[in-house]
Design a protein around this motif. Structure first.
Motif, PDB file in Angstrom:
ATOM      1  N   GLY A  97       0.821  -1.199   0.000  1.00 12.09           N
ATOM      2  CA  GLY A  97       0.000   0.000   0.000  1.00 12.09           C
ATOM      3  C   GLY A  97       0.856   1.251   0.000  1.00 12.09           C
ATOM      4  N   VAL A  98       0.355   2.293  -0.641  1.00 10.43           N
ATOM      5  CA  VAL A  98       1.078   3.560  -0.715  1.00 10.43           C
ATOM      6  C   VAL A  98       0.529   4.527   0.322  1.00 10.43           C
ATOM      7  CG1 VAL A  98       1.672   5.512  -2.201  1.00 10.43           C
ATOM      8  CG2 VAL A  98       1.586   3.213  -3.157  1.00 10.43           C
ATOM      9  N   PHE A  99      -0.743   4.877   0.225  1.00 10.36           N
ATOM     10  CA  PHE A  99      -1.342   5.805   1.179  1.00 10.36           C
ATOM     11  C   PHE A  99      -1.867   5.073   2.406  1.00 10.36           C
ATOM     12  CE2 PHE A  99      -1.980   8.109  -2.903  1.00 10.36           C
ATOM     13  CZ  PHE A  99      -1.081   9.129  -2.635  1.00 10.36           C
ATOM     14  N   ASN A 100      -2.481   3.925   2.199  1.00 11.95           N
ATOM     15  CA  ASN A 100      -2.934   3.066   3.293  1.00 11.95           C
ATOM     16  C   ASN A 100      -2.011   1.865   3.357  1.00 11.95           C
ATOM     17  OD1 ASN A 100      -5.205   4.722   3.633  1.00 11.95           O
ATOM     18  ND2 ASN A 100      -6.350   3.560   2.112  1.00 11.95           N
ATOM     19  N   THR A 101      -1.438   1.637   4.514  1.00  6.62           N
ATOM     20  CA  THR A 101      -0.543   0.494   4.683  1.00  6.62           C
ATOM     21  C   THR A 101      -1.341  -0.710   5.143  1.00  6.62           C
ATOM     22  OG1 THR A 101       1.282   1.948   5.253  1.00  6.62           O
ATOM     23  CG2 THR A 101       1.496  -0.350   5.882  1.00  6.62           C
ATOM     24  N   ASN A 102      -1.186  -1.819   4.425  1.00  3.67           N
ATOM     25  CA  ASN A 102      -1.836  -3.069   4.795  1.00  3.67           C
ATOM     26  C   ASN A 102      -0.758  -4.044   5.241  1.00  3.67           C
ATOM     27  OD1 ASN A 102      -4.545  -2.320   3.854  1.00  3.67           O
ATOM     28  ND2 ASN A 102      -3.582  -2.319   1.848  1.00  3.67           N
ATOM     29  N   LEU A 103      -1.004  -4.714   6.344  1.00  3.96           N
ATOM     30  CA  LEU A 103      -0.061  -5.677   6.899  1.00  3.96           C
ATOM     31  C   LEU A 103      -0.783  -6.989   7.130  1.00  3.96           C
ATOM     32  CD1 LEU A 103       2.757  -6.254   8.244  1.00  3.96           C
ATOM     33  CD2 LEU A 103       1.666  -5.615  10.379  1.00  3.96           C
ATOM     34  N   ALA A 104      -0.246  -8.056   6.575  1.00  2.00           N
ATOM     35  CA  ALA A 104      -0.754  -9.402   6.820  1.00  2.00           C
ATOM     36  C   ALA A 104       0.416 -10.219   7.336  1.00  2.00           C
ATOM     37  CB  ALA A 104      -1.311 -10.009   5.535  1.00  2.00           C
ATOM     38  N   THR A 105       0.205 -10.905   8.445  1.00  2.00           N
ATOM     39  CA  THR A 105       1.301 -11.629   9.079  1.00  2.00           C
ATOM     40  C   THR A 105       0.863 -13.045   9.447  1.00  2.00           C
ATOM     41  OG1 THR A 105       2.907 -11.554  10.876  1.00  2.00           O
ATOM     42  CG2 THR A 105       0.718 -10.741  11.369  1.00  2.00           C
ATOM     43  N   MET A 106       1.837 -13.949   9.464  1.00  2.00           N
ATOM     44  CA  MET A 106       1.577 -15.324   9.859  1.00  2.00           C
ATOM     45  C   MET A 106       2.788 -15.853  10.615  1.00  2.00           C
ATOM     46  SD  MET A 106       0.756 -18.657   7.491  1.00  2.00           S
ATOM     47  CE  MET A 106      -0.425 -17.742   6.550  1.00  2.00           C
ATOM     48  N   PRO A 107       2.597 -16.303  11.852  1.00  2.00           N
ATOM     49  CA  PRO A 107       3.716 -16.891  12.586  1.00  2.00           C
ATOM     50  C   PRO A 107       4.167 -18.190  11.924  1.00  2.00           C
ATOM     51  CG  PRO A 107       1.798 -16.558  14.025  1.00  2.00           C
ATOM     52  CD  PRO A 107       1.373 -16.265  12.634  1.00  2.00           C
ATOM     53  N   MET A 108       5.431 -18.480  12.060  1.00  2.00           N
ATOM     54  CA  MET A 108       5.986 -19.700  11.460  1.00  2.00           C
ATOM     55  C   MET A 108       5.269 -20.949  11.980  1.00  2.00           C
ATOM     56  SD  MET A 108       8.350 -19.148   9.286  1.00  2.00           S
ATOM     57  CE  MET A 108       9.401 -17.840   8.734  1.00  2.00           C
ATOM     58  N   SER A 109       4.817 -20.904  13.225  1.00  5.85           N
ATOM     59  CA  SER A 109       4.173 -22.078  13.821  1.00  5.85           C
ATOM     60  C   SER A 109       2.830 -22.391  13.172  1.00  5.85           C
ATOM     61  CB  SER A 109       3.982 -21.863  15.323  1.00  5.85           C
ATOM     62  OG  SER A 109       3.158 -20.743  15.560  1.00  5.85           O
ATOM     63  N   ARG A 110       2.211 -21.440  12.473  1.00  4.55           N
ATOM     64  CA  ARG A 110       0.906 -21.671  11.847  1.00  4.55           C
ATOM     65  C   ARG A 110       1.011 -22.139  10.410  1.00  4.55           C
ATOM     66  NH1 ARG A 110      -3.308 -17.352  12.529  1.00  4.55           N
ATOM     67  NH2 ARG A 110      -4.409 -18.965  11.383  1.00  4.55           N
ATOM     68  N   ILE A 111       2.193 -22.102   9.840  1.00  9.24           N
ATOM     69  CA  ILE A 111       2.344 -22.516   8.446  1.00  9.24           C
ATOM     70  C   ILE A 111       2.346 -24.042   8.393  1.00  9.24           C
ATOM     71  CG2 ILE A 111       3.827 -22.511   6.417  1.00  9.24           C
ATOM     72  CD1 ILE A 111       4.899 -19.809   7.338  1.00  9.24           C
ATOM     73  N   LEU A 112       1.315 -24.602   7.772  1.00 10.35           N
ATOM     74  CA  LEU A 112       1.232 -26.048   7.633  1.00 10.35           C
ATOM     75  C   LEU A 112       1.794 -26.513   6.304  1.00 10.35           C
ATOM     76  CD1 LEU A 112      -2.365 -26.696   9.017  1.00 10.35           C
ATOM     77  CD2 LEU A 112      -0.191 -26.919  10.211  1.00 10.35           C
ATOM     78  N   ASP A 113       1.552 -25.729   5.264  1.00 11.53           N
ATOM     79  CA  ASP A 113       1.949 -26.157   3.935  1.00 11.53           C
ATOM     80  C   ASP A 113       2.251 -24.925   3.092  1.00 11.53           C
ATOM     81  OD1 ASP A 113       2.367 -27.919   1.798  1.00 11.53           O
ATOM     82  OD2 ASP A 113       0.315 -27.675   1.096  1.00 11.53           O
ATOM     83  N   ILE A 114       3.266 -25.032   2.270  1.00  8.73           N
ATOM     84  CA  ILE A 114       3.605 -23.974   1.334  1.00  8.73           C
ATOM     85  C   ILE A 114       3.589 -24.580  -0.063  1.00  8.73           C
ATOM     86  CG2 ILE A 114       5.314 -22.281   0.601  1.00  8.73           C
ATOM     87  CD1 ILE A 114       6.498 -22.465   3.427  1.00  8.73           C
ATOM     88  N   SER A 115       2.742 -24.032  -0.911  1.00  9.74           N
ATOM     89  CA  SER A 115       2.702 -24.472  -2.306  1.00  9.74           C
ATOM     90  C   SER A 115       3.365 -23.400  -3.156  1.00  9.74           C
ATOM     91  CB  SER A 115       1.255 -24.651  -2.781  1.00  9.74           C
ATOM     92  OG  SER A 115       0.594 -25.604  -2.005  1.00  9.74           O
ATOM     93  N   MET A 116       4.169 -23.849  -4.101  1.00  7.28           N
ATOM     94  CA  MET A 116       4.825 -22.913  -5.013  1.00  7.28           C
ATOM     95  C   MET A 116       4.443 -23.314  -6.420  1.00  7.28           C
ATOM     96  SD  MET A 116       7.736 -22.246  -7.145  1.00  7.28           S
ATOM     97  CE  MET A 116       8.785 -23.623  -6.856  1.00  7.28           C
ATOM     98  N   SER A 117       3.928 -22.360  -7.173  1.00  6.27           N
ATOM     99  CA  SER A 117       3.594 -22.637  -8.569  1.00  6.27           C
ATOM    100  C   SER A 117       4.417 -21.725  -9.461  1.00  6.27           C
ATOM    101  CB  SER A 117       2.097 -22.447  -8.829  1.00  6.27           C
ATOM    102  OG  SER A 117       1.743 -21.096  -8.662  1.00  6.27           O
ATOM    103  N   GLN A 118       4.822 -22.285 -10.587  1.00  2.00           N
ATOM    104  CA  GLN A 118       5.635 -21.545 -11.538  1.00  2.00           C
ATOM    105  C   GLN A 118       5.091 -21.819 -12.931  1.00  2.00           C
ATOM    106  OE1 GLN A 118       9.789 -22.520 -11.051  1.00  2.00           O
ATOM    107  NE2 GLN A 118      10.398 -20.427 -11.424  1.00  2.00           N
ATOM    108  N   SER A 119       4.570 -20.791 -13.568  1.00  2.00           N
ATOM    109  CA  SER A 119       4.098 -20.938 -14.936  1.00  2.00           C
ATOM    110  C   SER A 119       5.297 -21.048 -15.878  1.00  2.00           C
ATOM    111  CB  SER A 119       3.231 -19.736 -15.315  1.00  2.00           C
ATOM    112  OG  SER A 119       4.016 -18.556 -15.285  1.00  2.00           O
ATOM    113  N   PHE A 120       5.005 -21.278 -17.156  1.00  4.73           N
ATOM    114  CA  PHE A 120       6.077 -21.349 -18.144  1.00  4.73           C
ATOM    115  C   PHE A 120       6.829 -20.017 -18.191  1.00  4.73           C
ATOM    116  CE2 PHE A 120       7.608 -20.939 -22.562  1.00  4.73           C
ATOM    117  CZ  PHE A 120       8.505 -21.988 -22.558  1.00  4.73           C
ATOM    118  N   ASP A 121       6.082 -18.916 -18.181  1.00  7.71           N
ATOM    119  CA  ASP A 121       6.712 -17.589 -18.143  1.00  7.71           C
ATOM    120  C   ASP A 121       7.567 -17.431 -16.896  1.00  7.71           C
ATOM    121  OD1 ASP A 121       5.315 -17.046 -20.441  1.00  7.71           O
ATOM    122  OD2 ASP A 121       3.746 -15.881 -19.432  1.00  7.71           O
TER     123      ASP A 121
END
Length: 186
Positions: A97-121
């Motif tokens: 955000g530029v004028f309004n700052t948005n913050l989203a946070t997640m503690p490491m202990s709450r991360i169950l799964d991380i998916s990574m996707s990569q298109s051809f580009d």
């Protein structure tokens, strides 16, 4: 930090729990591919400005179109620049955000799964997208798009989770795959 500086650069340090010992492991900017088309729009404003000369009395039309293309392109590039994904020793968070700052946070202990996707580009240009899964149904930090060098960033997050002791480690010396036994079991 002054107002102008806050509008030009996100203040990551203000969101850290320095008293608790939180340190930044990695600060991730958006990959250049996220802003490629906006840079193309900025470049398209140049011919529009040049067309003002042969337009004569109607010079205002290409001027307005050129200013609009330039303004929208610069604004979108700046919005992408202000979007940061931060990996610390305690959590992951996204500030945008530029004028309004948005913050989203997640503690490491709450991360169950991380998916990574990569298109051809993404494979060609070197970016990918992360999706974080937690036990919570609705979360503020779910998808992070246009992450440069996603394999390395995934390993960084996995390493931080492992070093914090949130996941169990299997003892390799106790692993017995049965390779030294004969096929008949003797």
């Amino acid at each position: 930090m002054g107002l102008v500086r806050r509008l030009l650069e996100p203040d990551i340090e203000a969101h850290l729990l320095t008293v608790e010992g939180e340190v930044v492991i990695d600060e991730v900017h958006k990959h250049w591919a996220a802003t490629f088309w906006w840079y193309c729009l900025i470049i398209c404003s140049i011919p529009l400005f040049m067309f003002m000369v042969p337009a004569g009395r109607a010079f205002w039309l290409p001027m307005i179109l050129g200013l609009a293309a330039l303004g929208i392109g610069v604004w979108k590039v700046h919005v992408a620049y202000m979007d940061r994904f931060v990996i610390t020793n305690m959590r992951v968070f996204r500030v945008h955000g530029v004028f309004n700052t948005n913050l989203a946070t997640m503690p490491m202990s709450r991360i169950l799964d991380i998916s990574m996707s990569q298109s051809f580009d993404g494979k060609i240009c070197g970016y990918g997208h992360f999706v974080f899964e937690t036990a919570a149904q609705d979360q503020g930090l779910r998808e992070i798009r246009f992450v440069g060098n996603p394999q390395q960033r995934d390993l960084t997050i996995q390493r931080v989770i492992q070093l914090s002791g949130l996941r169990q480690t299997m003892s390799v010396d106790r692993w017995d795959d049965g390779a030294d036994e004969d096929p008949d079991g003797t």
